[in-house]
Design an enzyme around this catalytic site. Sequence first.
Site, PDB file in Angstrom:
ATOM      1  N   THR B  17       0.835  -1.204   0.000  1.00 18.96           N
ATOM      2  CA  THR B  17       0.000   0.000   0.000  1.00 18.96           C
ATOM      3  C   THR B  17       0.873   1.259   0.000  1.00 18.96           C
ATOM      4  OG1 THR B  17      -0.173  -0.145   2.406  1.00 18.96           O
ATOM      5  CG2 THR B  17      -1.954  -1.125   1.138  1.00 18.96           C
ATOM      6  N   LYS B  43      -3.979  -1.106   8.467  1.00 16.46           N
ATOM      7  CA  LYS B  43      -4.850  -0.739   7.344  1.00 16.46           C
ATOM      8  C   LYS B  43      -5.872  -1.829   7.034  1.00 16.46           C
ATOM      9  CE  LYS B  43      -1.883   2.606   5.015  1.00 16.46           C
ATOM     10  NZ  LYS B  43      -1.159   2.977   3.792  1.00 16.46           N
ATOM     11  N   ILE B  97      11.701  -8.249  -1.981  1.00 13.03           N
ATOM     12  CA  ILE B  97      12.329  -7.296  -2.904  1.00 13.03           C
ATOM     13  C   ILE B  97      13.251  -6.330  -2.150  1.00 13.03           C
ATOM     14  CG2 ILE B  97      11.859  -5.537  -4.668  1.00 13.03           C
ATOM     15  CD1 ILE B  97      10.697  -8.372  -5.268  1.00 13.03           C
ATOM     16  N   GLU B  99      15.752  -3.941  -0.425  1.00 12.01           N
ATOM     17  CA  GLU B  99      17.216  -3.845  -0.385  1.00 12.01           C
ATOM     18  C   GLU B  99      17.616  -3.136   0.896  1.00 12.01           C
ATOM     19  OE1 GLU B  99      19.075  -1.779  -3.649  1.00 12.01           O
ATOM     20  OE2 GLU B  99      21.073  -2.081  -2.802  1.00 12.01           O
ATOM     21  N   TYR B 161      17.597  -8.892 -16.845  1.00 11.56           N
ATOM     22  CA  TYR B 161      16.868  -8.291 -17.967  1.00 11.56           C
ATOM     23  C   TYR B 161      17.669  -8.416 -19.263  1.00 11.56           C
ATOM     24  CZ  TYR B 161      14.827  -5.912 -13.865  1.00 11.56           C
ATOM     25  OH  TYR B 161      14.288  -5.628 -12.645  1.00 11.56           O
ATOM     26  N   GLU B 211      28.108 -13.176  -9.717  1.00 11.85           N
ATOM     27  CA  GLU B 211      29.017 -12.045  -9.560  1.00 11.85           C
ATOM     28  C   GLU B 211      30.031 -12.370  -8.470  1.00 11.85           C
ATOM     29  OE1 GLU B 211      25.940  -9.192  -8.773  1.00 11.85           O
ATOM     30  OE2 GLU B 211      26.182  -9.332  -6.612  1.00 11.85           O
ATOM     31  N   HIS B 249      25.945  -4.118  -4.535  1.00 14.31           N
ATOM     32  CA  HIS B 249      25.292  -5.175  -3.769  1.00 14.31           C
ATOM     33  C   HIS B 249      26.084  -5.430  -2.490  1.00 14.31           C
ATOM     34  CE1 HIS B 249      23.331  -7.077  -7.586  1.00 14.31           C
ATOM     35  NE2 HIS B 249      22.566  -6.165  -7.041  1.00 14.31           N
TER      36      HIS B 249
END
Lengths: 400, 294
Positions: B17, B43, B97, B99, B161, B211, B249
Amino acid sequence: MNIHEYQAKQLFAEFGIPVPFGVACQKEEEFVAAIDQIPGELYVVKSQIHAGGRGKGTFTDGYQGGVKVTKTKEDALAAAKAMLGNTLVTKQTGPAGRVVRTIYFNEASSIKHEYYLAVLLDRATSKPVVIASTEGGMNIEEVAEKTPEKIAKVWIDPAIGMRPYQASELAFALGFEGDEAKQFKKLVMNLYKLFDAKDCSLVEVNPMVSTNDGKVIALDAKVSFDDNALFRHPEIEALRDITEEDPKEVEARKYDLNYIALDGSIACLVNGAGLAMSTMDIIKHCGGSPANFLDVGGSATVEQVTAAFRIITQDPNVKGILVNIFGGIMSCLTIAEGIVAAAKTVEIKVPLIVRLEGNQVEEGKKVLAESGLKITPADSLIDGARKAVAEVNAYVAANQ
Amino acid sequence: MSILVNKNTRVVGQGITGKAGSKHALNNIAYGTNYVAAVTPGKGGQKFNDSLPVFNTVREAVEKEGANTSVIFVPPPFAAEGIMEAIDAGIQTIVCITEGIPVRDMALVKEKLRQAPGVRLIGPNCPGIMTPGECNIGIMPGYIAKPGRVGILSRSGTLTYEGMYQLTQRGYGQSTCVGIGGDPIQGLTHLDVVKLFNEDPDTDAILMIGEIGGTAEIEAAEYIKEHVKKPVAAFIAGRTAPPGRRMGHAGAVVGGKGTSAEDKVRALQAAGIAVAETPSHLAEALLSVWNPAA
């Protein structure tokens, strides 16, 4: 985030970890009073910079050694004066070295044996690990490589914390007995408490020593903190010494940009950490050298892009800029508008190569094409890198 | 088929939200992802996007709407709480998600996950997970994906991507794309996801992007060498990264044996994996070992 040895030892003292008596000074006027407080017959004078190898370092004026043990107060004073404001080069500082802004006077210890002790995160198990070795004062990675049997480890359940039996296990491994074993167990338990309470990423004591008068103490102290946890430790954030950081990196942090200065000639501006690293790699692959790592993040604003351009163009080594954006959710249009806005406030004299792909790519390319800016467009990352290397070489040749 | 998520996945959004979360959740919904509830403490009783029920707790979303997967957009100080709440509520797949979660918090999450063996955490600090044409959870751009038979896994969002885009442009779709995240402590590792792709009958080839930092790619390489018959290509970012520095990162830092790009590339090649020389060669590397027509 890193802190100085004297700050780390203050934290050690707070957590009941024994350290030699010491006084830190930022001004020459304070030296005499500080030295007068040091007990014993020897005086240890230590340069404070965020890098290891200080003892074997050399100052840029030729003065040898960033750590000195002296027999008289006069010699201690002379050593401190030679170090303060001087630039110390060690194997960890790079050739530019670091300016010494703090001198730390310590009492000397009569060393019986040197040990290594550290707490850090073991990524393979996702648990903190305490590492101890009888080979103190050495490069621990070399010890691990050549004589792994001389290294003892215990893994800590973060929900439970370090238990006394684990401290005991390490004490046996290091060969401690009697009162020394008792002192060591208390020291290592407190060291873990510090690691846990302050969200450290590394607490290292190299060396920890046993002394001829029967004490076990932390002779050196290195502490780094998890940047992600600083929000809940304002007292740690207050220890930050920005003079130890690259001013461009300090500036970048203000704008929430992930920037790391390197020594090459092609600056890059990229979205995403993985792509930013790969952009550096591909510049190298194409025969150039990257001037920085810069990740503007997944939701960069025009203001951030402008700041990014200002920061990368501050670097006198930069002879060209490669912008590499793969707009997933992020719009190429925002980046294009940011570039145009930046060019109004920051004079970009060097070649600018832009590769845009993804979300709103056509709109972004149009804005750049109509801006009147001299921009070389690229179709792919490798195309961009090749063009950047070629244009930088031409630019350098033309400006010699 | 696919791994972890599909059209039947019932998603609850934790912290959607808020401003960033709502934007991405709406994108996911527009893609066709089956969001069944939102959770924001305080909420409860409201509606998200005029239709989705908002609850105070994840448990309510599970009990009342049958949510089995959660996506977390909660800010870093509270994100680990969100993961733990989802574990206790019986969520099976948790996609975080966020970070910037403190390592200490994630170490505690990891202990909790050990006590909940069926639960899978993806992330944190990741772009999410997508089964093209069915379900898109997180911040991946749906338009560059295409349903197909390549499984992609990566620690980096934008490199994922690149891989998706290069494959899609050449006409090859993806079974599932998994962003496992760039933090030092994460849920599913390279190895975990490789195993899932290996067992998935609808995945024919695997593109693994890694990586610097940690040794997870090497562990995956060892497994691939022994157990994976499907063609695998890989890429490792960070060949030019200076040792000791964190490259964006939190987990991307060279330190110790097996954590550098060179060490990883060597291990991958030794396992018979095609390693892309640059991120522009991801699809090319995969097609060098995979014949889609066969």
